[in-house]
Design a protein around this motif. Structure first.
Motif, mmCIF file in Angstrom:
data_model
loop_
_atom_site.group_PDB
_atom_site.id
_atom_site.type_symbol
_atom_site.label_atom_id
_atom_site.label_comp_id
_atom_site.label_asym_id
_atom_site.label_seq_id
_atom_site.Cartn_x
_atom_site.Cartn_y
_atom_site.Cartn_z
ATOM 1 N N GLY A 128 0.717 -1.108 0.015
ATOM 2 C CA GLY A 128 0.260 -0.108 0.035
ATOM 3 C C GLY A 128 0.680 0.874 0.269
ATOM 4 O O GLY A 128 2.142 1.057 0.309
ATOM 5 N N ILE A 129 0.513 2.892 -0.557
ATOM 6 C CA ILE A 129 1.212 3.248 -0.620
ATOM 7 C C ILE A 129 0.379 4.846 -0.084
ATOM 8 O O ILE A 129 -0.679 4.976 -0.267
ATOM 9 N N ARG A 130 0.477 5.446 0.991
ATOM 10 C CA ARG A 130 0.214 6.754 1.562
ATOM 11 C C ARG A 130 0.895 7.259 1.298
ATOM 12 O O ARG A 130 2.073 7.742 1.543
ATOM 13 N N ILE A 131 0.562 8.754 0.423
ATOM 14 C CA ILE A 131 1.310 10.694 -0.031
ATOM 15 C C ILE A 131 0.479 11.373 1.001
ATOM 16 O O ILE A 131 -0.856 10.795 1.085
ATOM 17 N N GLU A 132 1.226 12.286 1.026
ATOM 18 C CA GLU A 132 0.123 13.650 1.818
ATOM 19 C C GLU A 132 0.260 14.216 0.296
ATOM 20 O O GLU A 132 0.999 15.113 -0.161
ATOM 21 N N GLU A 133 -0.772 14.735 0.098
ATOM 22 C CA GLU A 133 -0.833 16.310 -1.029
ATOM 23 C C GLU A 133 -0.697 17.166 -0.515
ATOM 24 O O GLU A 133 0.152 17.542 -1.527
ATOM 25 N N ALA A 134 -0.414 17.465 1.330
ATOM 26 C CA ALA A 134 0.382 18.832 0.661
ATOM 27 C C ALA A 134 1.213 18.908 0.699
ATOM 28 O O ALA A 134 2.492 19.567 0.911
ATOM 29 N N ARG A 135 2.289 17.922 0.564
ATOM 30 C CA ARG A 135 3.686 17.615 -0.020
ATOM 31 C C ARG A 135 4.176 17.371 -0.705
ATOM 32 O O ARG A 135 5.168 17.562 -1.222
ATOM 33 N N VAL A 136 3.025 17.202 -1.529
ATOM 34 C CA VAL A 136 3.531 17.364 -3.712
ATOM 35 C C VAL A 136 3.111 17.890 -4.174
ATOM 36 O O VAL A 136 2.452 19.499 -4.478
ATOM 37 N N PRO A 137 5.219 18.835 -4.815
ATOM 38 C CA PRO A 137 4.844 20.439 -5.049
ATOM 39 C C PRO A 137 4.049 20.433 -6.577
ATOM 40 O O PRO A 137 4.595 18.880 -7.125
ATOM 41 N N VAL A 138 3.374 21.479 -6.264
ATOM 42 C CA VAL A 138 2.991 21.763 -7.571
ATOM 43 C C VAL A 138 3.279 23.074 -7.985
ATOM 44 O O VAL A 138 2.703 24.134 -6.737
ATOM 45 N N ASN A 139 3.940 23.551 -9.285
ATOM 46 C CA ASN A 139 4.230 24.635 -9.487
ATOM 47 C C ASN A 139 2.369 25.451 -9.353
ATOM 48 O O ASN A 139 1.330 25.119 -10.343
ATOM 49 N N GLU A 140 2.318 27.122 -9.727
ATOM 50 C CA GLU A 140 1.342 27.719 -9.885
ATOM 51 C C GLU A 140 1.017 27.751 -10.900
ATOM 52 O O GLU A 140 -0.571 27.524 -11.428
ATOM 53 N N ALA A 141 1.629 27.954 -12.159
ATOM 54 C CA ALA A 141 0.996 27.613 -13.118
ATOM 55 C C ALA A 141 0.362 26.259 -13.576
ATOM 56 O O ALA A 141 -0.677 26.399 -14.872
#
Lengths: 334, 365
Positions: free
Chosen positions: A237-250
């Motif tokens: 199983g894999i659990r990730i945290e949305e707040a830690r996944v970097p996404v550029n503003e554009a």
């Protein structure tokens, strides 16, 4: 008038010879290739990694790269994701009749620049010219050979409970850059594709730790599909945290506008690494010192729950399943 | 700070969720009419944030899902005509008609093109004057004005090869039909955000006045939706249903008068065929007589035949809010995003797709 590719450039005669000599070999220029024998011959010892991929991207020139850079980086990265040190490339061009010669030259220079950065040599190749309409400008196939260093065992099926997942930087830049330049969708953005060779970054990671279990570059299908493949292959199983996944503003803004999720957008210069918890901090610190890993983050871990599935903890503490991409990304109606 | 962050502030989300928990003393049933809301609710796990007595039901607000199979067959029939280029928004591509989809017709050689804006359809028509270009006009009041504008533009340019197959639907009439059917008991409606930017919040007044149901217009960010739910719960708890607007940054009570004027100049209200609901009076838009030259139904011979929904598919009941995707025997088994049986699994805003894509806990998936 600008020179164009003619069907005769693929005939095998004088024009073919000139095309190869003047436009391909002169740019890629290295002793193994310049022999122009039917096969390149070279010596190789140890565990060999071998991969191939075809590139049919549209548009062929995009912000941050072009089909040539993509063809080199894509294959270099595929080799790198098995921990291999990339050595040699083959290059097959399928060119549409009428394609501009200067655009081919631009692509060739781009191939050579990318190959130089990655320290890989194009040592064999092929060129075909097809009738107008039978290809979209130019298609490229590359195959690559590399050597896996002693003691390195990296595979998608190696993830273990407790391992940490590192992402090397913001996701979706390539996918959104391509979309923004696609016919019918053109919108202004300063976004550039993240297209880059990752072998240097991987070499440094391996130098720090032999406990790197899995490496993947989240290309088509995005981070979501890559994590699903890892969960499936390793039966974890894999659990990730949305707040830690970097996404550029554009990228975020483009996704809002089109109704896309950045987790499903393609990347061409990012990697996902599954690493033993004890080694994570050291690897992360080294990655952050590399130009292609400066924004690396630990985004999640391998968990005992829901084997084969990826679940994300949202910013609000709720959970949602992250599934594989199904079909092509299509923008919503309203 | 990212412009969206203020609508996704985790601290404020928690505070709002706490307030809903405090206010909520009894079971309430709220319907999110719009598919965009269903997706946002599932994507952000909003069901997990509200108390269990606040039940969120998905409504018929996905334009792809409510398109009747017979209408899909018309679009597919047009795509099979050799002289026709069918232009559509991407969502419609995979939806199965009776025996095939636009995607499959394209693979067989039909000229089906996906655009992101109806203006691109005009461009295609202008580039290829030998071909007839038919834009598949699906959507609610949100998309109808831009499609109306494309017809006015085609007229201005004197184009004679541009047509629209008008499958537009109107929201307030179908809300009325849903409530009149008495199949589903509701206490409140999360009114559609994008539709309301065009029509405003006033057209929902009959719902609170005649049916005693609370109405709040909502945006699509987590804080928008939670604020909307809080306002609905407050109205219901106080026994004073009315129409309120939780999306004032985009929606005015009177709507967008300019867009409405364009829509009304080209289209007139007609009956429309809804999947799961059948024909609903005054819930569609057809081209006015003076624009009939642009009407694909007039210009082309489109074969008509009787159609039935796929066996076992309960999309119709899901769209009416009387069943959820979890009640469907095909959900996640015979019906998957890769091999959809019904439209609720195909559309990116369909309830089944949202449940499948984002459902995280066993009761949600």
């Amino acid at each position: 008038m600008k020179d164009k590719i003619l069907l005769a450039h693929g005939s095998g005669g004088r024009l073919s010879h000139d095309l190869v000599e003047k436009h391909l070999v002169s740019i890629l220029n290295n002793p193994l290739l310049c022999k122009l024998d039917d096969s390149a011959t070279f010596e190789i010892f140890g565990r060999v990694a071998f991969t191939t991929d075809s590139y049919v991207v549209h548009p062929i020139f995009f912000s941050g790269g072009d089909i040539g850079k993509l063809a080199v980086c894509g294959t270099v990265n595929d080799l790198s994701m098995s921990g291999a040190v990339p050595l040699y490339l083959s290059l097959s061009l399928i060119i549409e009749e009428g394609f501009f010669m200067d655009e081919l030259n631009r692509i060739m220079v781009s191939i050579q620049t990318a190959a130089e950065e990655a320290g890989i040599k194009v040592i064999t190749g092929d060129t075909k010219v097809v009738n107008r309409g039978n290809a979209d400008k130019v298609f490229i196939n590359t195959a690559g050979i590399g050597l896996v260093p002693e003691g390195v065992d990296i595979s998608g099926s190696n993830a273990r409970l407790g391992d940490k997942i590192i992402l090397s930087g913001p996701i979706g830049d390539h996918g959104m850059a391509i979309l923004s330049q696609r016919e019918g969708l053109n919108f202004e953005t300063s976004l550039k594709s993240d297209c880059a060779p990752l072998n240097g970054l991987v070499a440094e990671m391996i130098e720090v730790s032999k406990e790197i279990r899995c490496l993947r570059d989240p290309t088509r299908g995005g981070l979501a599909s890559t994590l699903n493949e890892l969960a499936d292959k390793s039966k974890v199983g894999i659990r990730i945290e949305e707040a830690r996944v970097p996404v550029n503003e554009a990228v975020q803004a483009g996704c809002e506008f089109l109704g896309f999720d950045p987790l499903y957008l393609a990347n061409e210069g990012k990697l996902v690494a599954v690493i033993s918890p004890e080694e994570t901090e050291a690897v992360l610190a080294r990655m952050r010192r590399h130009k292609y890993g400066a924004q690396s983050e630990v985004i999640g871990e391998i968990v005992p729950e829901h084997p084969g599935r990826v679940v994300m903890t949202t910013r609000f503490g709720t959970s949602r399943i992250i599934d594989m991409l199904t079909g092509e990304l299509l923008p919503r109606i309203c | 700070m990212n412009f969206l962050d203020q609508y996704r502030n985790p601290e404020m989300v928690r505070r709002l969720a706490d307030r809903i928990h405090q206010r909520s003393t009894r079971p309430v049933r709220l319907m999110e009419f719009c598919g965009g809301h269903t997706v946002a609710i599932m994507k952000n796990g909003i069901r997990q944030l509200v108390p269990p007595q606040v039940q969120l039901l998905s409504g018929p607000g996905c334009p792809v899902c409510v398109t009747a199979t017979a209408d899909l067959n018309k679009a597919i029939g047009l795509a099979r005509l050799p002289e026709v280029i069918v232009v559509t928004f991407g969502d419609l591509l995979k939806v199965p008609g009776s025996d095939t989809s636009l995607e499959k017709v394209r693979a067989e050689g039909g000229d089906v093109r996906v655009v992101y804006s109806v203006q691109d359809a005009l461009g295609i028509a202008q580039k290829d004057p030998e071909k007839s270009v038919v834009f598949i006009g699906i959507g609610f009041e949100t998309t109808a004005p831009t499609i109306a504008a494309s017809i006015l533009e085609a007229e201005r340019r004197g184009m004679s090869n541009y047509y629209v197959l008008s499958l537009h639907k109107l929201c307030p009439p179908v809300m009325k039909a849903l409530l009149d059917s008495k199949e589903v008991r509701l206490d409140g409606i999360i009114c559609p955000g994008h539709v309301s930017t065009i029509i405003g919040s006033r057209p929902y007044e009959f719902i609170s006045r005649d049916y005693g149901i609370a109405c709040v217009v909502s945006g699509f960010e987590p804080l928008d939706i939670l604020q909307c739910i809080e306002m609905l719960v407050k109205q219901i708890e106080s026994g004073q249903p009315k129409v309120e607007n939780a999306y004032p940054r985009a929606v005015r009570p009177e709507g967008n008068k300019e867009a409405l004027k364009i829509m009304e100049s080209v289209f007139e209200v007609s009956n429309a065929n809804w999947r799961g609901l059948g024909e609903v009076a005054d819930s569609g838009l057809r081209l006015k007589d003076e624009y009939r030259a642009f009407d694909a139904e007039e210009a082309f011979e489109i074969s008509q035949r009787s159609v039935s929904d796929p066996e076992g598919c309960i999309c119709g009941e899901i769209l009416r809010g009387i069943k959820t995707p979890l009640d469907c025997k095909l959900f996640g088994k015979g019906c998957l995003p890769d091999h959809p049986v019904g439209p609720c699994m195909v559309s990116s805003e369909g309830s089944c797709a949202a449940y499948f894509q984002y459902g995280a806990t066993s009761h949600e998936r």
